[in-house]
Design an enzyme around this catalytic site. Structure first.
Site: not given
Length: 359
Positions: A69-70, A91, A116, A119-120, A178, A181, A183-184, A214, A243, A263, A314
């Site tokens: 989120f942040d 991340t 989502n 991708g970091f 991490n 994920s 997405n990488t 994680k 994750n 979610g 989520t």
């Protein structure tokens, strides 16, 4: 304006633009300490029954905000005043990176889920460190979520994690590595025994801060438990389970077969994976359950299965800024109804009860 009305406006916007707008609003709130104080009085639940001391850190309540989120550590003070008991930023990668091609964030509204493939995307180590240093320390534990750059080959990934741990050591209370994920490219390939051993050995020599691991939810129960066991034996003090998922069979509403799902769609999957891992590793590390938690009842189920803490993300998007308060208030009632004076007495109770009945 209540959140249901605000959500109608946000949900008409592109998801990533809506997220950026929310971050902007929270950044503005950072500038007004008196406003944050008012929010804190309404949203921060101060109840000793929810307090735990874990890994030498004080967690005022069990409901944390997961990473993502942040990403750049710019609204940490505002998030603290929304009542979260711990917060992850990141991340973070050593070098800035834009992330994957847009569109890369999708709402699955009917399922109260998100897909989502970010991708970091982040401003990179130097900028994030400068941002976080403006807020650190917080009143709650702060976790730095660290990952390798997309352009870093897996053979060189270790150097990225060591660099991040060295540089961010002074602006966090814990680290989360991490490697899960989706997405990488090839990142999840690092969830194997040799790399995990090497990584935690190197981090043990780099930082005195506790390090969390994680796991992906897409392993079999036996594979996930084995990987987590290796992480704990190698030095992981906390396990975060889990994750996002790339199990696209979970819903016919999937936009494209890319990115991770979070979610309600992964509630059952996450709960059952947590149950499997906890049955083997309860008491050997601090366990955190993450994935599809949007109510005190679901959080309490995970706690009784062995979770010291839970994380949400989520449900924060779908239910709004009062969610940590709402879960914590109801959790305190559930604890009281079951005769527990502190949450620690409820952690793992379903495991210990089952163990006694099986013996």
């Amino acid at each position: 304006m209540n959140y249901d009305n605000l959500k109608k406006i946000f949900f008409k916007m592109d998801p990533e633009n809506a997220h950026d707008l929310a971050i902007t609003g929270l950044r503005v709130a950072n500038l007004f300490p008196s406003l944050l104080s008012i929010c804190g009085k309404d949203l921060v639940v101060n109840n000793q029954s929810l307090n735990q001391n874990l890994l030498g850190l004080n967690f005022p309540n069990p409901v944390g905000l997961a990473g993502g989120f942040d990403k750049n550590g710019v609204v940490l003070k505002s998030l603290q005043n929304l009542g979260f008991g711990h917060i992850e930023y990141g991340t973070v990668t050593p070098k800035p990176q834009d992330g994957n091609e847009k569109p890369r964030l999708f709402r699955l509204v009917k399922n109260e889920s998100i897909q989502n493939s970010m991708g970091f995307n982040n401003l990179g180590l130097k900028a994030v460190k400068a941002n976080v240093s403006k807020f650190y320390p917080l009143n709650v534990p702060l976790i730095a979520n660290i990952g390798k750059n997309k352009t870093t080959p897996n053979d060189d990934a270790l150097s990225d994690y060591i660099t991040l741990a060295k540089e961010l050591d002074g602006v966090c209370d814990m680290f989360l590595v991490n490697v899960s994920s989706p997405n990488t490219p090839n990142l999840r390939a690092l969830q194997e025994e040799n790399f995990i051993k090497e990584l935690f050995l190197a981090l043990k020599e780099t930082t005195k801060k506790p390090v969390a691991f994680k796991i992906s939810p897409d392993f079999s129960y036996d594979e996930a438990t084995e990987i987590c066991t290796v992480a704990v034996k190698s030095g992981a003090k906390m396990l975060i389970i889990n994750n996002t998922s790339v199990d696209y069979s979970l819903s016919p509403n999937i936009k494209e077969h890319k990115g991770g799902i979070s979610g309600k769609l992964i509630t059952h999957k996450s709960r059952e994976l947590f149950k499997a891992i906890s049955s083997e590793l309860y008491g050997k590390a601090v366990l955190v359950s993450c994935g599809g938690i949007d109510s005190a009842e679901e959080a309490y189920t995970r706690i009784k299965l062995g979770a010291n803490l839970v994380q949400i993300y989520t449900s924060f998007i779908f239910k709004g800024p009062t969610i940590a308060r709402d879960i914590n208030k109801e959790l305190s009632k559930l604890l009281k109804a079951d005769g527990f004076e502190n949450i620690a007495q409820a952690v793992g109770v379903d495991i210990t009860v089952k163990a006694k009945s099986d013996s």
